[in-house]
Design a protein around this motif. Structure first.
Motif, mmCIF file in Angstrom:
data_model
loop_
_atom_site.group_PDB
_atom_site.id
_atom_site.type_symbol
_atom_site.label_atom_id
_atom_site.label_comp_id
_atom_site.label_asym_id
_atom_site.label_seq_id
_atom_site.Cartn_x
_atom_site.Cartn_y
_atom_site.Cartn_z
ATOM 1 N N HIS A 30 1.148 -1.205 -0.137
ATOM 2 C CA HIS A 30 -0.359 0.092 0.094
ATOM 3 C C HIS A 30 1.133 1.161 -0.327
ATOM 4 O O HIS A 30 1.902 1.467 0.224
ATOM 5 C CB HIS A 30 -0.472 -0.273 1.261
ATOM 6 N N GLU A 31 0.493 2.677 -0.504
ATOM 7 C CA GLU A 31 0.837 3.420 -0.160
ATOM 8 C C GLU A 31 1.170 4.136 1.205
ATOM 9 O O GLU A 31 -0.102 3.837 2.034
ATOM 10 C CB GLU A 31 0.324 4.254 -0.957
ATOM 11 N N THR A 32 2.122 4.530 1.527
ATOM 12 C CA THR A 32 2.219 5.110 2.698
ATOM 13 C C THR A 32 2.954 6.534 2.944
ATOM 14 O O THR A 32 3.469 6.940 1.695
ATOM 15 C CB THR A 32 3.532 4.357 3.135
ATOM 16 N N VAL A 33 2.265 7.208 4.054
ATOM 17 C CA VAL A 33 2.742 8.731 3.953
ATOM 18 C C VAL A 33 2.797 9.417 5.551
ATOM 19 O O VAL A 33 2.496 8.477 6.379
ATOM 20 C CB VAL A 33 1.251 9.897 3.806
ATOM 21 N N VAL A 34 4.540 9.223 5.370
ATOM 22 C CA VAL A 34 5.520 9.228 6.912
ATOM 23 C C VAL A 34 4.813 10.559 7.116
ATOM 24 O O VAL A 34 5.523 11.555 6.439
ATOM 25 C CB VAL A 34 6.588 9.112 7.135
ATOM 26 N N ILE A 35 4.945 11.111 8.375
ATOM 27 C CA ILE A 35 4.316 12.620 8.948
ATOM 28 C C ILE A 35 5.324 12.338 10.125
ATOM 29 O O ILE A 35 5.242 12.143 11.513
ATOM 30 C CB ILE A 35 3.219 12.421 9.166
ATOM 31 N N PRO A 36 6.231 13.102 9.767
ATOM 32 C CA PRO A 36 7.117 13.146 11.263
ATOM 33 C C PRO A 36 5.423 13.864 12.519
ATOM 34 O O PRO A 36 4.724 14.550 12.780
ATOM 35 C CB PRO A 36 7.735 14.567 11.117
ATOM 36 N N GLY A 37 6.421 13.916 13.861
ATOM 37 C CA GLY A 37 5.259 14.691 14.819
ATOM 38 C C GLY A 37 5.856 15.746 14.954
ATOM 39 O O GLY A 37 4.971 16.111 15.973
ATOM 40 N N ASP A 38 6.296 17.007 14.117
ATOM 41 C CA ASP A 38 5.873 18.248 14.536
ATOM 42 C C ASP A 38 4.327 18.377 14.429
ATOM 43 O O ASP A 38 4.066 18.839 13.251
ATOM 44 C CB ASP A 38 7.092 18.722 13.122
ATOM 45 N N GLU A 39 3.802 19.207 15.525
ATOM 46 C CA GLU A 39 2.554 19.895 15.209
ATOM 47 C C GLU A 39 1.945 20.776 14.586
ATOM 48 O O GLU A 39 1.145 20.578 13.927
ATOM 49 C CB GLU A 39 2.430 20.038 16.661
ATOM 50 N N LEU A 49 -5.369 19.073 3.787
ATOM 51 C CA LEU A 49 -7.062 17.662 3.762
ATOM 52 C C LEU A 49 -7.872 17.770 3.719
ATOM 53 O O LEU A 49 -8.765 17.841 3.239
ATOM 54 C CB LEU A 49 -6.316 16.328 5.212
ATOM 55 N N PHE A 50 -8.720 18.564 4.762
ATOM 56 C CA PHE A 50 -10.190 19.729 5.433
ATOM 57 C C PHE A 50 -10.463 20.629 3.614
ATOM 58 O O PHE A 50 -11.586 20.062 3.584
ATOM 59 C CB PHE A 50 -10.474 19.399 6.336
ATOM 60 N N ALA A 51 -9.345 21.407 3.408
ATOM 61 C CA ALA A 51 -9.515 22.105 2.198
ATOM 62 C C ALA A 51 -9.981 22.044 1.188
ATOM 63 O O ALA A 51 -10.869 21.668 0.624
ATOM 64 C CB ALA A 51 -8.270 22.937 1.838
ATOM 65 N N SER A 52 -9.106 20.501 1.189
ATOM 66 C CA SER A 52 -9.737 19.636 -0.738
ATOM 67 C C SER A 52 -9.253 18.599 -0.718
ATOM 68 O O SER A 52 -7.480 18.123 -0.500
ATOM 69 C CB SER A 52 -9.377 20.370 -1.789
ATOM 70 N N ILE A 53 -9.560 16.931 -0.500
ATOM 71 C CA ILE A 53 -8.559 15.920 -0.818
ATOM 72 C C ILE A 53 -7.658 15.640 -1.700
ATOM 73 O O ILE A 53 -6.894 15.166 -2.689
ATOM 74 C CB ILE A 53 -9.541 14.953 -0.823
ATOM 75 N N HIS A 54 -8.563 16.629 -3.270
ATOM 76 C CA HIS A 54 -7.406 16.968 -4.541
ATOM 77 C C HIS A 54 -5.779 17.547 -4.473
ATOM 78 O O HIS A 54 -5.179 17.347 -4.992
ATOM 79 C CB HIS A 54 -8.378 17.489 -5.321
ATOM 80 N N GLN A 55 -5.797 18.143 -3.136
ATOM 81 C CA GLN A 55 -4.705 18.818 -3.123
ATOM 82 C C GLN A 55 -3.747 18.352 -2.396
ATOM 83 O O GLN A 55 -2.613 18.281 -1.230
ATOM 84 C CB GLN A 55 -5.000 19.812 -2.351
ATOM 85 N N ILE A 56 -3.872 16.561 -2.009
ATOM 86 C CA ILE A 56 -3.101 15.718 -1.809
ATOM 87 C C ILE A 56 -1.737 16.304 -1.929
ATOM 88 O O ILE A 56 -0.689 15.868 -1.134
ATOM 89 C CB ILE A 56 -3.534 14.060 -1.672
ATOM 90 N N GLN A 57 -0.925 16.348 -3.358
ATOM 91 C CA GLN A 57 0.257 16.288 -3.631
ATOM 92 C C GLN A 57 0.436 17.739 -2.785
ATOM 93 O O GLN A 57 2.090 17.698 -2.861
ATOM 94 C CB GLN A 57 -0.163 16.795 -5.036
ATOM 95 N N GLU A 58 0.229 18.440 -2.664
ATOM 96 C CA GLU A 58 0.724 19.659 -1.936
ATOM 97 C C GLU A 58 1.304 19.174 -0.422
ATOM 98 O O GLU A 58 2.202 19.515 -0.150
ATOM 99 C CB GLU A 58 -0.407 21.104 -1.688
ATOM 100 N N VAL A 59 0.572 18.376 -0.051
ATOM 101 C CA VAL A 59 0.938 17.336 1.754
ATOM 102 C C VAL A 59 2.058 16.881 1.401
ATOM 103 O O VAL A 59 2.590 17.046 1.781
ATOM 104 C CB VAL A 59 -0.322 16.801 1.427
ATOM 105 N N PHE A 60 2.321 16.213 0.186
ATOM 106 C CA PHE A 60 3.692 15.645 0.352
ATOM 107 C C PHE A 60 4.468 16.122 -0.145
ATOM 108 O O PHE A 60 5.815 15.752 -0.032
ATOM 109 C CB PHE A 60 3.389 14.171 -1.555
ATOM 110 N N GLN A 61 4.780 17.366 -0.732
ATOM 111 C CA GLN A 61 5.138 18.648 -1.085
ATOM 112 C C GLN A 61 5.793 18.336 0.067
ATOM 113 O O GLN A 61 7.336 19.622 0.397
ATOM 114 C CB GLN A 61 5.316 19.693 -1.823
ATOM 115 N N LEU A 62 5.337 18.859 1.501
ATOM 116 C CA LEU A 62 5.457 19.959 2.670
ATOM 117 C C LEU A 62 6.909 18.819 3.229
ATOM 118 O O LEU A 62 7.164 18.022 2.842
ATOM 119 C CB LEU A 62 4.445 19.464 3.815
ATOM 120 N N GLU A 63 8.410 20.056 3.836
ATOM 121 C CA GLU A 63 9.205 19.297 4.486
ATOM 122 C C GLU A 63 9.219 18.630 5.610
ATOM 123 O O GLU A 63 8.006 18.301 6.603
ATOM 124 C CB GLU A 63 9.976 20.747 4.938
#
Length: 96
Positions: A30-39, A49-63
């Motif tokens: 399965h695909e995995t997205v690892v999100i660090p513990g930074d609050e 994600l709540f703004a638009s599920i279609h913006q998921i690629q933008e989440v992947f670009q976050l440091e």
């Protein structure tokens, strides 16, 4: 799916323990997205994600966010000898 040239693939073989299938149990691919513990980062991801599920690629670009695709997972499992090339071929042909 293209694998690195140095990947050594294995062919499954069976025994009495696995019913001569070459497998005992299941391995999830399965695909995995690892999100660090930074609050603050978690809040930003949740906002996007709540703004638009279609913006998921933008989440992947976050440091700090790591996105591992299903094909990358299959390549790593194949490289580790946990699945064989035939299984990968079947999954890719099935559109996975």
């Amino acid at each position: 799916m293209r694998l690195p040239d140095q990947v050594r693939t294995m062919r499954r073989s069976g025994c009495a323990n696995c019913g001569h299938s070459g497998y005992l149990g299941r391995v999830a691919i399965h695909e995995t997205v690892v999100i660090p513990g930074d609050e603050a980062l978690r809040r930003e991801i949740t906002r996007q994600l709540f703004a638009s599920i279609h913006q998921i690629q933008e989440v992947f670009q976050l440091e700090g966010v790591t996105h591992i695709t299903r094909h990358q997972v299959m390549a790593r499992l194949l490289e580790a000898g946990l699945i064989d090339a035939e299984t990968v071929t079947q999954a890719v042909r099935a559109g996975f």
